[in-house]
Design an enzyme around this catalytic site. Sequence first.
Site, PDB file in Angstrom:
ATOM      1  N   LYS A   1      -9.425   2.748 -11.081  1.00 32.88           N
ATOM      2  CA  LYS A   1      -9.533   1.358 -10.631  1.00 32.88           C
ATOM      3  C   LYS A   1     -10.650   1.197  -9.606  1.00 32.88           C
ATOM      4  O   LYS A   1     -10.962   2.122  -8.840  1.00 32.88           O
ATOM      5  CB  LYS A   1      -8.214   0.893 -10.008  1.00 32.88           C
ATOM      6  CG  LYS A   1      -6.994   1.198 -10.862  1.00 32.88           C
ATOM      7  CD  LYS A   1      -5.710   0.727 -10.197  1.00 32.88           C
ATOM      8  CE  LYS A   1      -4.498   1.263 -10.936  1.00 32.88           C
ATOM      9  NZ  LYS A   1      -4.173   2.647 -10.584  1.00 32.88           N
TER      10      LYS A   1
ATOM     11  N   TYR B   1      -6.858   5.935  -4.089  1.00 37.36           N
ATOM     12  CA  TYR B   1      -5.817   6.957  -3.946  1.00 37.36           C
ATOM     13  C   TYR B   1      -6.384   8.266  -3.402  1.00 37.36           C
ATOM     14  O   TYR B   1      -5.629   9.140  -2.998  1.00 37.36           O
ATOM     15  CB  TYR B   1      -5.134   7.244  -5.291  1.00 37.36           C
ATOM     16  CG  TYR B   1      -4.432   6.082  -5.934  1.00 37.36           C
ATOM     17  CD1 TYR B   1      -4.233   4.870  -5.259  1.00 37.36           C
ATOM     18  CD2 TYR B   1      -3.963   6.185  -7.239  1.00 37.36           C
ATOM     19  CE1 TYR B   1      -3.596   3.811  -5.876  1.00 37.36           C
ATOM     20  CE2 TYR B   1      -3.311   5.126  -7.855  1.00 37.36           C
ATOM     21  CZ  TYR B   1      -3.144   3.935  -7.180  1.00 37.36           C
ATOM     22  OH  TYR B   1      -2.509   2.890  -7.796  1.00 37.36           O
TER      23      TYR B   1
ATOM     24  N   ASP C   1      -2.575   7.594 -14.482  1.00 33.57           N
ATOM     25  CA  ASP C   1      -3.087   6.402 -13.788  1.00 33.57           C
ATOM     26  C   ASP C   1      -3.445   6.761 -12.351  1.00 33.57           C
ATOM     27  O   ASP C   1      -2.584   7.099 -11.545  1.00 33.57           O
ATOM     28  CB  ASP C   1      -2.028   5.301 -13.803  1.00 33.57           C
ATOM     29  CG  ASP C   1      -2.495   4.045 -13.076  1.00 33.57           C
ATOM     30  OD1 ASP C   1      -2.963   3.114 -13.760  1.00 33.57           O
ATOM     31  OD2 ASP C   1      -2.390   3.987 -11.833  1.00 33.57           O
TER      32      ASP C   1
ATOM     33  N   HIS D   1      -8.844  -3.584  -9.110  1.00 27.83           N
ATOM     34  CA  HIS D   1      -7.585  -3.246  -8.452  1.00 27.83           C
ATOM     35  C   HIS D   1      -6.875  -4.482  -7.880  1.00 27.83           C
ATOM     36  O   HIS D   1      -5.653  -4.602  -7.989  1.00 27.83           O
ATOM     37  CB  HIS D   1      -7.844  -2.223  -7.335  1.00 27.83           C
ATOM     38  CG  HIS D   1      -6.685  -1.332  -7.062  1.00 27.83           C
ATOM     39  ND1 HIS D   1      -6.822  -0.033  -6.628  1.00 27.83           N
ATOM     40  CD2 HIS D   1      -5.356  -1.529  -7.161  1.00 27.83           C
ATOM     41  CE1 HIS D   1      -5.630   0.519  -6.470  1.00 27.83           C
ATOM     42  NE2 HIS D   1      -4.720  -0.385  -6.785  1.00 27.83           N
TER      43      HIS D   1
END
Length: 281
Positions: free
Chosen positions: A76, A51, A46, A107
Amino acid sequence: MGQQTIIKLVDGNLMPQLGLGVWQASNEQVINAIHTALEVGYRSIDTAAIYHNEKGVGKALQESNIPREEIFITTKLWNDRHQDAQVALQESLDRLKLDYVDLFLIHWPVPQQDKYVETWKQFIELKESGLVHSIGVCNFHIEHLQKLISETGVAPVINQIELHPLMQQRQLHSWNATHHITTESWSPLSRGGKGVFDHPIIENLAVKYEKTPAQIVIRWHLDSGMIAIPKSVTPHRIKENFAVFDFKLEKEDLATIARLDIGKRLGPNPDTYNLTVLNLG
């Protein structure tokens, strides 16, 4: 050790019930963590555009000899890309070096902008295009989900929400289940287990089952029908978190863990969350 359990999503696609979360991990950390995870038996990763480690995920997958179709990849859509989801997805695919992702999630709903229904319509088109196999959301309250379903007729297969023993979200989890939406837990260990791992209830269960507190909490997620994605870049913790398929918690122990719920939210409330905060899972 036991065998990884698989969840059948409402669209018919299959998803491992336990995955590796990579929030706050650098590209280099992600590469090493994924190699360890795949060796142990994880088959679900994930990540998210925000990120900033999709390149690391892609590199680790390229270096692996495990067939692509055996690994479930989630990414996401970030909050500032709600209007151009297709372009944002393609950018993610380029970083991941993949032709498709198994699961694409909105998200955050960002209700202040009131664009998430239009974003969801783009997601439906992306699924039809084959670039995404399943579509879902993160951090959606019941009213957000109701709006999506009533205006498009298409429900998310997943609602990934903050969920851990201190914040069990039982009403939302139940609503999701009633509408065939699988609940996925982020921060399933309550960000390192503070206030959880050292709680007498969890400590006593760890002794009873001869498992670590983290393994007890992960098993609680799985036995409650949720998907969990504990984050770690530490090899021994990655291995420890996966060693949970050789036991199950008894019903009375699941009920006991329910007593830990104090509604303690570690992340932001989706109703008040805004674009300026970027360091979130």
